[in-house]
Motif scaffolding. Sequence first.
Motif, PDB file in Angstrom:
ATOM      1  N   GLU A 132       0.846  -1.194   0.000  1.00 31.49           N
ATOM      2  CA  GLU A 132       0.000   0.000   0.000  1.00 31.49           C
ATOM      3  C   GLU A 132       0.881   1.243   0.000  1.00 31.49           C
ATOM      4  O   GLU A 132       1.733   1.413   0.871  1.00 31.49           O
ATOM      5  CB  GLU A 132      -0.883   0.015   1.258  1.00 31.49           C
ATOM      6  CG  GLU A 132      -1.960  -1.050   1.268  1.00 31.49           C
ATOM      7  CD  GLU A 132      -3.100  -0.709   0.319  1.00 31.49           C
ATOM      8  OE1 GLU A 132      -3.726  -1.643  -0.207  1.00 31.49           O
ATOM      9  OE2 GLU A 132      -3.339   0.498   0.089  1.00 31.49           O
ATOM     10  N   VAL A 133       0.656   2.086  -0.956  1.00 32.13           N
ATOM     11  CA  VAL A 133       1.523   3.258  -1.089  1.00 32.13           C
ATOM     12  C   VAL A 133       1.449   4.179   0.110  1.00 32.13           C
ATOM     13  O   VAL A 133       2.476   4.726   0.524  1.00 32.13           O
ATOM     14  CB  VAL A 133       1.186   4.017  -2.399  1.00 32.13           C
ATOM     15  CG1 VAL A 133       2.001   5.282  -2.500  1.00 32.13           C
ATOM     16  CG2 VAL A 133       1.429   3.129  -3.587  1.00 32.13           C
ATOM     17  N   PRO A 134       0.281   4.421   0.706  1.00 31.23           N
ATOM     18  CA  PRO A 134       0.266   5.309   1.879  1.00 31.23           C
ATOM     19  C   PRO A 134       1.199   4.841   2.993  1.00 31.23           C
ATOM     20  O   PRO A 134       1.631   5.649   3.808  1.00 31.23           O
ATOM     21  CB  PRO A 134      -1.202   5.258   2.333  1.00 31.23           C
ATOM     22  CG  PRO A 134      -1.957   4.924   1.117  1.00 31.23           C
ATOM     23  CD  PRO A 134      -1.076   4.025   0.314  1.00 31.23           C
ATOM     24  N   ALA A 135       1.535   3.561   3.021  1.00 26.83           N
ATOM     25  CA  ALA A 135       2.411   3.066   4.084  1.00 26.83           C
ATOM     26  C   ALA A 135       3.881   3.077   3.687  1.00 26.83           C
ATOM     27  O   ALA A 135       4.731   2.639   4.442  1.00 26.83           O
ATOM     28  CB  ALA A 135       1.996   1.636   4.455  1.00 26.83           C
ATOM     29  N   PHE A 136       4.200   3.574   2.524  1.00 29.30           N
ATOM     30  CA  PHE A 136       5.577   3.528   2.051  1.00 29.30           C
ATOM     31  C   PHE A 136       6.462   4.528   2.758  1.00 29.30           C
ATOM     32  O   PHE A 136       6.046   5.641   3.071  1.00 29.30           O
ATOM     33  CB  PHE A 136       5.612   3.833   0.537  1.00 29.30           C
ATOM     34  CG  PHE A 136       5.440   2.629  -0.329  1.00 29.30           C
ATOM     35  CD1 PHE A 136       5.582   2.740  -1.694  1.00 29.30           C
ATOM     36  CD2 PHE A 136       5.145   1.386   0.195  1.00 29.30           C
ATOM     37  CE1 PHE A 136       5.422   1.636  -2.528  1.00 29.30           C
ATOM     38  CE2 PHE A 136       4.982   0.283  -0.618  1.00 29.30           C
ATOM     39  CZ  PHE A 136       5.121   0.411  -1.988  1.00 29.30           C
ATOM     40  N   SER A 137       7.733   4.129   2.915  1.00 32.60           N
ATOM     41  CA  SER A 137       8.731   5.056   3.444  1.00 32.60           C
ATOM     42  C   SER A 137       9.174   5.998   2.333  1.00 32.60           C
ATOM     43  O   SER A 137       8.810   5.819   1.176  1.00 32.60           O
ATOM     44  CB  SER A 137       9.942   4.265   3.943  1.00 32.60           C
ATOM     45  OG  SER A 137      10.580   3.661   2.833  1.00 32.60           O
ATOM     46  N   THR A 138      10.017   6.977   2.723  1.00 27.45           N
ATOM     47  CA  THR A 138      10.515   7.926   1.719  1.00 27.45           C
ATOM     48  C   THR A 138      11.270   7.195   0.617  1.00 27.45           C
ATOM     49  O   THR A 138      11.054   7.429  -0.568  1.00 27.45           O
ATOM     50  CB  THR A 138      11.468   8.932   2.388  1.00 27.45           C
ATOM     51  OG1 THR A 138      10.788   9.559   3.461  1.00 27.45           O
ATOM     52  CG2 THR A 138      11.931   9.976   1.390  1.00 27.45           C
ATOM     53  N   GLY A 139      12.166   6.312   1.045  1.00 27.14           N
ATOM     54  CA  GLY A 139      12.960   5.592   0.054  1.00 27.14           C
ATOM     55  C   GLY A 139      12.077   4.801  -0.894  1.00 27.14           C
ATOM     56  O   GLY A 139      12.306   4.762  -2.107  1.00 27.14           O
ATOM     57  N   GLN A 140      11.036   4.194  -0.357  1.00 24.22           N
ATOM     58  CA  GLN A 140      10.157   3.405  -1.207  1.00 24.22           C
ATOM     59  C   GLN A 140       9.375   4.292  -2.163  1.00 24.22           C
ATOM     60  O   GLN A 140       9.134   3.918  -3.309  1.00 24.22           O
ATOM     61  CB  GLN A 140       9.196   2.577  -0.350  1.00 24.22           C
ATOM     62  CG  GLN A 140       9.879   1.388   0.305  1.00 24.22           C
ATOM     63  CD  GLN A 140       9.012   0.739   1.349  1.00 24.22           C
ATOM     64  OE1 GLN A 140       8.336   1.404   2.124  1.00 24.22           O
ATOM     65  NE2 GLN A 140       9.024  -0.585   1.383  1.00 24.22           N
ATOM     66  N   ARG A 141       8.996   5.467  -1.692  1.00 23.94           N
ATOM     67  CA  ARG A 141       8.283   6.372  -2.606  1.00 23.94           C
ATOM     68  C   ARG A 141       9.188   6.836  -3.735  1.00 23.94           C
ATOM     69  O   ARG A 141       8.750   6.976  -4.872  1.00 23.94           O
ATOM     70  CB  ARG A 141       7.742   7.580  -1.847  1.00 23.94           C
ATOM     71  CG  ARG A 141       6.540   7.244  -0.999  1.00 23.94           C
ATOM     72  CD  ARG A 141       6.167   8.389  -0.085  1.00 23.94           C
ATOM     73  NE  ARG A 141       5.369   7.913   1.021  1.00 23.94           N
ATOM     74  CZ  ARG A 141       4.036   8.056   1.089  1.00 23.94           C
ATOM     75  NH1 ARG A 141       3.386   8.668   0.122  1.00 23.94           N
ATOM     76  NH2 ARG A 141       3.389   7.583   2.131  1.00 23.94           N
ATOM     77  N   ARG A 142      10.445   7.112  -3.385  1.00 26.09           N
ATOM     78  CA  ARG A 142      11.380   7.523  -4.435  1.00 26.09           C
ATOM     79  C   ARG A 142      11.544   6.399  -5.440  1.00 26.09           C
ATOM     80  O   ARG A 142      11.601   6.619  -6.644  1.00 26.09           O
ATOM     81  CB  ARG A 142      12.756   7.841  -3.829  1.00 26.09           C
ATOM     82  CG  ARG A 142      12.796   9.092  -3.013  1.00 26.09           C
ATOM     83  CD  ARG A 142      13.485  10.219  -3.771  1.00 26.09           C
ATOM     84  NE  ARG A 142      13.384  11.448  -2.996  1.00 26.09           N
ATOM     85  CZ  ARG A 142      12.649  12.473  -3.368  1.00 26.09           C
ATOM     86  NH1 ARG A 142      11.982  12.447  -4.503  1.00 26.09           N
ATOM     87  NH2 ARG A 142      12.585  13.545  -2.609  1.00 26.09           N
ATOM     88  N   ARG A 143      11.624   5.187  -4.945  1.00 26.24           N
ATOM     89  CA  ARG A 143      11.805   4.065  -5.853  1.00 26.24           C
ATOM     90  C   ARG A 143      10.562   3.831  -6.696  1.00 26.24           C
ATOM     91  O   ARG A 143      10.647   3.411  -7.844  1.00 26.24           O
ATOM     92  CB  ARG A 143      12.176   2.798  -5.079  1.00 26.24           C
ATOM     93  CG  ARG A 143      13.656   2.754  -4.758  1.00 26.24           C
ATOM     94  CD  ARG A 143      14.036   1.496  -4.049  1.00 26.24           C
ATOM     95  NE  ARG A 143      13.781   1.602  -2.629  1.00 26.24           N
ATOM     96  CZ  ARG A 143      13.579   0.547  -1.845  1.00 26.24           C
ATOM     97  NH1 ARG A 143      13.605  -0.663  -2.343  1.00 26.24           N
ATOM     98  NH2 ARG A 143      13.357   0.723  -0.568  1.00 26.24           N
ATOM     99  N   LEU A 144       9.414   4.102  -6.113  1.00 26.44           N
ATOM    100  CA  LEU A 144       8.178   3.965  -6.885  1.00 26.44           C
ATOM    101  C   LEU A 144       8.163   4.954  -8.039  1.00 26.44           C
ATOM    102  O   LEU A 144       7.817   4.614  -9.178  1.00 26.44           O
ATOM    103  CB  LEU A 144       6.969   4.175  -5.974  1.00 26.44           C
ATOM    104  CG  LEU A 144       5.594   4.092  -6.639  1.00 26.44           C
ATOM    105  CD1 LEU A 144       5.387   2.738  -7.294  1.00 26.44           C
ATOM    106  CD2 LEU A 144       4.497   4.355  -5.615  1.00 26.44           C
ATOM    107  N   ALA A 145       8.584   6.179  -7.736  1.00 27.72           N
ATOM    108  CA  ALA A 145       8.622   7.183  -8.804  1.00 27.72           C
ATOM    109  C   ALA A 145       9.626   6.780  -9.873  1.00 27.72           C
ATOM    110  O   ALA A 145       9.389   6.954 -11.075  1.00 27.72           O
ATOM    111  CB  ALA A 145       8.983   8.550  -8.223  1.00 27.72           C
TER     112      ALA A 145
END
Lengths: 219, 381, 205
Positions: A132-145
Amino acid sequence: MRLTFKDVTASYNGRPVLAGVSLSLGPGLWLFTGPNGCGKSTLLRCAAGILRPRSGRVRLLPRDAREEIDAWDDPTAYRWHLGYAPQELLDLPETTAGRYLAYLAALKGVRPACRPERVAAVMAQVSLPDGEVPAFSTGQRRRLALAAALLNDPDLLILDEPTQGLDPDELVRLRLLLVELAADRIVLVATHLPEALSGCADGHYTITAEGVNRVGDPA
Amino acid sequence: MNRRWDELIAEVTGQAPAAPADVPDAAAPDAGGADGPDRAADVSAGCAPHAGTTSVTCGAVAAGPGAACSPGLVAASAAPGSPRRPAGTAGPGGHLTPAEAEAVLARLATHLVPLPTAADTEALIDRLRPLLPQPAPRRFRDFGLSREPVALLLRAQLQHFRPAWWLASLAFVLLGLLAGPSLAARGLSPAVLAPPLVIGGVLYGFRSLRGAALEIELSCPVTPAQVALGRMLVPLLYYLVLGAVAILPVPGLAGALSGAVLPGQALVAGSTQGAVPAPTGVFPEPAYAQLFLGWTAALLLFAGLMLTLTLYVGTATAAGLATVLWGLLCALHTVRLSPFALPAGPRWTPVQLALLALGLLLLATGLYRRRLFHWPPGREA
Amino acid sequence: MNSSPPCVVLRVTFRGEVSGLIRDEELCRQVQEGSEAALEALVHRYHRPIFAYLYRLTMHQQTAEDLTQETFTRLLAQIHTYRFPRPFRPWIYTIAHNLYRDHVKAAARRAFPAADPDRVRPSPVVDLSEQIAEQAALSQALRALDEGERAVLLLRFYHGLSSPEVAEVVGIPPGTVRSRLSRAVRKLRDLLEPTAAQDGRSEMR
């Protein structure tokens, strides 16, 4: 394969930020550093076709192509070859990484039959587990982008502050990935931490109030 | 037969090739040459001018099909007494005559080499196989991207609308059903509920179209208008269906909701001030159709407005402006000029149709592929 | 001992090409892309010609075999430099020729001669069939030529290369090809003593 800025003048939020910038970049990793507000993001946004310059031209010559594509004369064609990860962190309401990437894959023109496999492939490439994206850390969000930017296997990859908020392990992984990608792509990276990437960069530009200068060139 | 020999002979001697060997009596050194031009045709026509020989496969068969040498030559050594050497010999050290050249070539042609066997060739191939270049893996972009213009992608857009929203919209419409009679009493059609539904639906659908997510979508090969329209179509279609179900008398539905007064019927009853006409079948009565037209017009008008305004000023501001407009149009009801009034009078239908057309026009701007508007990007950090 | 042309196989394998033999250049391009079948076809076509060329240059079977294999190995190593539709035949012969030259230079550096040329057969005193004698005579005559003359003669005569192609393979100006060829044939004429051979044959019969 070449990205060309020709006399680009752009402003952001009313402020003029870039004045007569001309650049020509081939495949490789290109760093952009400089103080805040001086135009790193603006430059990258112009390259990504999100911000239209006041004047000047942004053109891309993709691999195996004979003619350059202008970012504003032919925006759709230009964006086929483009992947962009913005500076702001991805903030999505309830959805999973896999679903979101599948949606973007559709927007980027990935064939329906290839979508699931491609989504899995880019997630593996950036080492991103589904969730779930709302639970992602900063690093995970950067990697998602970053994963989103890679979906269409672009010739031009634009990353605005991909290093921000990454822990040292993630930084190492990112560096390795960027080196691999830059082998046959044009990769633009704006960063506050040039030291992390300058060792593997093909060029380093600073953007200041005076303009865009290549590090290593005489002032 | 052997044009190539002729060529060679001409090259090495500077003259046309020798006459066939059955002209043995030319004794002069250049006899071959003198006869040459006349004989050239003969010589080139046939190859084996040496009488009494049988042709044998050439020893120089080493050349494969791509490199023909001089196949089928006479193996002159098998021929007894054949006049191999036509006259015209210049002798060692002297100038080379075509006849001599031909003789040399003819003998050379019989030279044998111990050619490799088929097994040898196979063995060589086996040793070479590992050295074959590996084909480069295909890039994903070469086969995985469809260059078709990106369609509106309704199915892909569905993922933005969670179950909660579908249910909430349905609940809103059911509430509207219940409120139907009181609306009718005030002379308002169900169309008055359409704009807030649209505004809410767009706000919900666009809730992730900001910041990084918006920038990412804008960097895809879709125009901003297409992005907005895509997000808008799902709620729009859903509301059209909900409206149709609520307003139009569907025989099965009528039975299922027996006991509850359908707003359509109530409204019709209100406008015609007569008894409620029983639903007569699948096709709605004109009154029902008008009500549905009103609903659709309001829906499309506000959807188009939201789309256009969003592209200029962003979602939140667009929602605010649209709400204000809605309020104004409702307020017009006090002077009987509101488009949300019940069907009455001859001008009602054309007005609704005009509003419908306007809404469609505004929506259609999303179908143009050119970048029409500049969607404000996110803030710079 | 003609090599059986694998054209039938090729017609079926290569997408139903019905028009006949596939050009060398097309095969080369397919080898670049990793096609095993194309490699096999090229080797079938050129194994014997290249061997024959190297054999007549070295007159030593083992050396010719080694150099032939080396030719193909080097060809594959350089296959990525091939640009269609550059002519294939001169290219492979050039590789072979250069390998031969390197071999000669290396042998000279080692300060002992390259392996003695083969005899066609150990010679019994009597009852030499005339073919063997003839072969021996031809081999000796070829050996007697200069290396440059021999290469030009072999390529022009046995392998059907054109003068410009020969010039490319051997690395000499086109005009020199013709003069060397003439010299070679003249020398062979002198060496081969045709009259004696003819007399010899008449005797045998």
